[in-house]
Design an enzyme around this catalytic site. Structure first.
Site, short mmCIF file in Angstrom:
data_model
loop_
_atom_site.label_atom_id
_atom_site.label_comp_id
_atom_site.label_asym_id
_atom_site.label_seq_id
_atom_site.Cartn_x
_atom_site.Cartn_y
_atom_site.Cartn_z
N ARG A 123 8.07 -5.59 -0.31
CA ARG A 123 6.96 -5.86 0.60
C ARG A 123 7.49 -6.62 1.81
O ARG A 123 8.37 -7.48 1.69
CB ARG A 123 5.86 -6.67 -0.09
CG ARG A 123 5.13 -5.91 -1.20
CD ARG A 123 4.29 -4.78 -0.61
NE ARG A 123 3.52 -4.07 -1.63
CZ ARG A 123 3.93 -2.97 -2.24
NH1 ARG A 123 5.12 -2.45 -1.95
NH2 ARG A 123 3.17 -2.37 -3.15
N GLU A 152 2.50 -2.25 9.26
CA GLU A 152 2.67 -0.83 8.95
C GLU A 152 1.37 -0.10 9.29
O GLU A 152 0.31 -0.52 8.85
CB GLU A 152 3.01 -0.62 7.47
CG GLU A 152 4.40 -1.07 7.09
CD GLU A 152 4.75 -0.70 5.65
OE1 GLU A 152 3.96 0.00 4.98
OE2 GLU A 152 5.82 -1.11 5.19
N HIS A 171 8.46 3.43 4.54
CA HIS A 171 7.88 3.09 3.23
C HIS A 171 7.93 4.31 2.29
O HIS A 171 6.92 4.70 1.69
CB HIS A 171 6.45 2.60 3.38
CG HIS A 171 6.04 1.66 2.29
ND1 HIS A 171 5.22 0.58 2.49
CD2 HIS A 171 6.35 1.63 0.96
CE1 HIS A 171 5.02 -0.07 1.35
NE2 HIS A 171 5.71 0.55 0.41
#
Length: 210
Positions: A123, A152, A171
């Site tokens: 994260r 993001e 991601h």
């Protein structure tokens, strides 16, 4: 492990598309004898550890309390201050909690050895991106392989896109062949276990936050 190998073997920079100045000459690294540091030793950390050990790496994992490692060959270390100066590759694989927020900032980066490779597949909140930038500029952090960023999606023109020492992916480190089937498998097994009154997999500890 893909990013660790790319870093050590200088990929894709070591590939050629025209005759080079010389053949047989290179300055590539390897994994044997290198030290991998893991922050987080859940399913992801353990999977990385097993693969790193197969490459004859030394593997250190930061844990809250010392215990016997479920992966033989992994050394557990309770102090982050003790782990950081030893590692060549540092992998962040922790859940995002109030305790882990900003875990790696300026003070922690100062403790790392020059030339460290930082990898975040967990994260973005674990890492202070602003604090990271001068360490990348100076080369103290030789590379940062980031699969997670803040925010993001990352807006166009952000400095992370253009920095020569940053390897950025959107991601997707979770993606692999059969991943949907594996995730669905856990769900279906839990449905069956719930109906049968049996123990469930992957229980969340609400007080811990994961």
């Amino acid at each position: 492990m893909a990013m660790i190998l790319c870093f050590e073997k200088k990929l894709p920079d070591s590939w050629i598309v025209e005759p080079p100045q010389s053949w047989y000459v290179a300055n590539l690294g390897g994994l044997e004898g290198k030290t991998l540091g893991l922050l987080g030793f859940g399913a992801i950390g353990q999977a990385v550890a097993r693969r790193a050990l197969a490459f004859d790496m030394r593997v250190l994992a930061k844990v809250r309390q010392h215990r016997e490692s479920p992966v033989p060959g992994v050394e557990f270390i309770e102090s982050l201050d003790h782990l950081l100066p030893q590692v060549d590759h540092l992998v962040l694989a922790l859940p995002a909690t109030a305790e882990s927020s900003g875990l790696i900032g300026k003070a922690q980066l100062l403790q790392t050895k020059p030339g460290v490779h930082l990898i975040n597949v967990a994260r973005a909140s674990l890492l202070d991106q602003a604090a990271l930038r001068p360490f990348l500029d100076s080369g103290h952090v030789a590379a940062a392989s980031l699969d997670v960023v803040e925010p993001e999606p990352l807006p166009a023109g952000h400095w992370l896109y253009a920095h020569p020492r940053v390897r950025l992916s959107p991601h997707i480190s979770w993606s692999s062949v059969g991943i949907v089937s594996r995730m669905l498998g856990v769900f279906l097994r839990n449905v069956r276990a719930y109906r049968q009154g049996a123990p469930l997999e992957g229980l969340v500890n609400r007080s811990a936050g994961y």
